[in-house]
Design an enzyme around this catalytic site. Structure first.
Site, PDB file in Angstrom:
ATOM      1  N   PHE A  32      51.934  26.670  74.981  1.00  0.00           N
ATOM      2  CA  PHE A  32      50.708  27.385  75.337  1.00  0.00           C
ATOM      3  C   PHE A  32      49.507  26.592  74.809  1.00  0.00           C
ATOM      4  CE2 PHE A  32      48.357  31.176  76.663  1.00  0.00           C
ATOM      5  CZ  PHE A  32      49.063  31.425  77.816  1.00  0.00           C
ATOM      6  N   HIS A  37      45.533  21.225  70.514  1.00  0.00           N
ATOM      7  CA  HIS A  37      46.780  20.439  70.617  1.00  0.00           C
ATOM      8  C   HIS A  37      46.509  19.100  71.290  1.00  0.00           C
ATOM      9  CE1 HIS A  37      48.447  24.670  70.837  1.00  0.00           C
ATOM     10  NE2 HIS A  37      49.160  24.161  69.849  1.00  0.00           N
ATOM     11  N   GLN A  61      60.536  30.799  62.465  1.00  0.00           N
ATOM     12  CA  GLN A  61      59.286  31.056  61.749  1.00  0.00           C
ATOM     13  C   GLN A  61      58.670  32.417  62.092  1.00  0.00           C
ATOM     14  OE1 GLN A  61      57.646  27.343  63.446  1.00  0.00           O
ATOM     15  NE2 GLN A  61      55.707  28.402  63.615  1.00  0.00           N
ATOM     16  N   GLY A 147      47.088  20.112  63.055  1.00  0.00           N
ATOM     17  CA  GLY A 147      45.692  20.565  63.067  1.00  0.00           C
ATOM     18  C   GLY A 147      45.309  21.203  61.734  1.00  0.00           C
ATOM     19  N   ASP A 150      45.811  25.048  60.736  1.00  0.00           N
ATOM     20  CA  ASP A 150      46.968  25.503  59.956  1.00  0.00           C
ATOM     21  C   ASP A 150      46.977  24.737  58.635  1.00  0.00           C
ATOM     22  OD1 ASP A 150      48.039  27.154  62.123  1.00  0.00           O
ATOM     23  OD2 ASP A 150      48.354  25.241  63.123  1.00  0.00           O
ATOM     24  N   GLN A 153      49.971  25.029  56.333  1.00  0.00           N
ATOM     25  CA  GLN A 153      51.124  24.350  56.941  1.00  0.00           C
ATOM     26  C   GLN A 153      51.068  22.840  56.660  1.00  0.00           C
ATOM     27  OE1 GLN A 153      52.896  25.230  60.937  1.00  0.00           O
ATOM     28  NE2 GLN A 153      51.588  23.581  61.599  1.00  0.00           N
TER      29      GLN A 153
HETATM   30  O1  PAF Z   1      51.882  24.631  64.229  1.00  0.00           O
HETATM   31  C1  PAF Z   1      52.775  24.965  65.034  1.00  0.00           C
HETATM   32  O2  PAF Z   1      52.550  25.137  66.221  1.00  0.00           O
HETATM   33  C2  PAF Z   1      54.182  25.187  64.526  1.00  0.00           C
HETATM   34  O3  PAF Z   1      54.186  25.794  63.281  1.00  0.00           O
HETATM   35  C3  PAF Z   1      55.051  23.908  64.505  1.00  0.00           C
HETATM   36  C4  PAF Z   1      54.475  22.880  63.527  1.00  0.00           C
HETATM   37  C5  PAF Z   1      55.096  23.316  65.895  1.00  0.00           C
HETATM   38  C6  PAF Z   1      56.461  24.231  64.061  1.00  0.00           C
HETATM   39  O4  PAF Z   1      57.086  25.129  64.919  1.00  0.00           O
END
Ligand code: PAF
Length: 280
Positions: A32, A37, A61, A147, A150, A153
């Site tokens: 999506f 992205h 997740q 990015g 996040d 992350q």
């Molecule tokens: O940031 C995301 O979209 C997700 O957490 C990732 C890094 C693709 C892992 O599923």
């Protein structure tokens, strides 16, 4: 652009690219796709010889009550966008191959995974680290692009890479925002007009925070009060957390330092949005 659905096939392609001396860039996504992205894909195209982008909605997740089933999906559009942005290989593995029956191995980055988003989403970073490590093993990238939206992350993945001696460099690229300030997110597509308007309180509160800090405020509690007041003035918004943390350990600061992370998670209706700012 070639579409690769099989794990072994992807491994062979990566090995072959490497044997030709090509540097592999990797953009993992859950699809999506939006301009955020695509900015990662374009940067990978600039910095490497061959770009692999994955589309895989990672069940590990999501907690059982979260939006895995409802997570927006549009594979054909994603593939078109990836190709347009210059992806060489789109890797779209099947869940059964990524998590075969009897799958039991998970990666944890202790303490960091429990803070900020980890408070409300205790499964989340274990799921992210597990799938990203698996994808790194399959794609064997030299560089991987994530990015700044996040932020937690990226911090956790960088720690995983360091702690596990992985041969990949993580690149974190700026948040892409709509003209009105809303950070791009696949979940923004779930909003009606009123909710989308309400969602602007996140970026607005961060801008106010930055203004206050630029004017000399270094007391984290004061800045957080400004942020909270701005978000709480929006009836559709419910704060999950608003914190100012040290990016090393993600622990709250009392006094703000340059480079600290101001991180927010806010529910707008059922949709939970995140946004953040690095203190300038
Ligand atoms: O940031 C995301 O979209 C997700 O957490 C990732 C890094 C693709 C892992 O599923």
């Amino acid at each position: 652009m070639k579409i690769i659905k099989d794990v072994q096939a992807m491994k062979q392609i990566s090995a072959s690219e490497k044997s030709q001396g090509n540097k592999i860039g990797f953009v993992p996504t859950m699809g999506f796709l939006h301009a955020g992205h695509l900015s990662l894909v374009r940067e990978s195209v600039c910095q490497t010889d061959c770009t692999v982008s994955s589309v895989f909605v990672n069940s590990a997740q999501f907690a059982p009550h979260e939006d895995f089933e409802d997570y927006p999906r549009d594979l054909q559009k994603d593939l078109d966008l990836l190709e347009e942005a210059g992806t060489d290989y789109a890797f779209i593995p099947k869940a059964k191959q990524m998590y075969p029956d009897g799958y039991k191995t998970y990666i944890e980055v202790h303490e960091l995974q429990e803070r900020l988003c980890g408070q409300t989403r205790p499964h989340f970073f274990q799921g992210v680290c597990t799938v990203v490590l698996k994808l790194f093993n399959i794609v064997a990238p030299d560089l991987a692009f994530f990015g700044q939206k996040d932020a937690q992350q990226s911090i956790i993945l960088k720690r995983m890479v360091r702690d596990l001696d992985l041969d990949v460099q993580i690149e974190v690229l700026p948040i892409i925002r709509d003209k009105d300030g809303l950070a791009l997110s696949s979940r923004n597509f779930c909003f009606n007009k009123r909710q989308r308007q309400a969602a602007l309180c996140l970026s607005r509160s961060l801008r106010l925070a930055q203004k206050k800090i630029t004017a000399g405020e270094i007391d984290a509690a004061q800045v957080l009060q400004t942020i909270r007041a701005e978000i709480e003035a929006e009836p559709q918004a419910r704060i999950d957390y608003a914190e100012i943390v040290d990016t090393n350990d993600l622990l709250p600061r009392e006094t703000i330092h340059k480079g600290d992370l101001i991180a927010l998670a806010v529910f707008i209706g059922k949709v939970r949005l995140i946004d953040n700012l690095i203190v300038d």
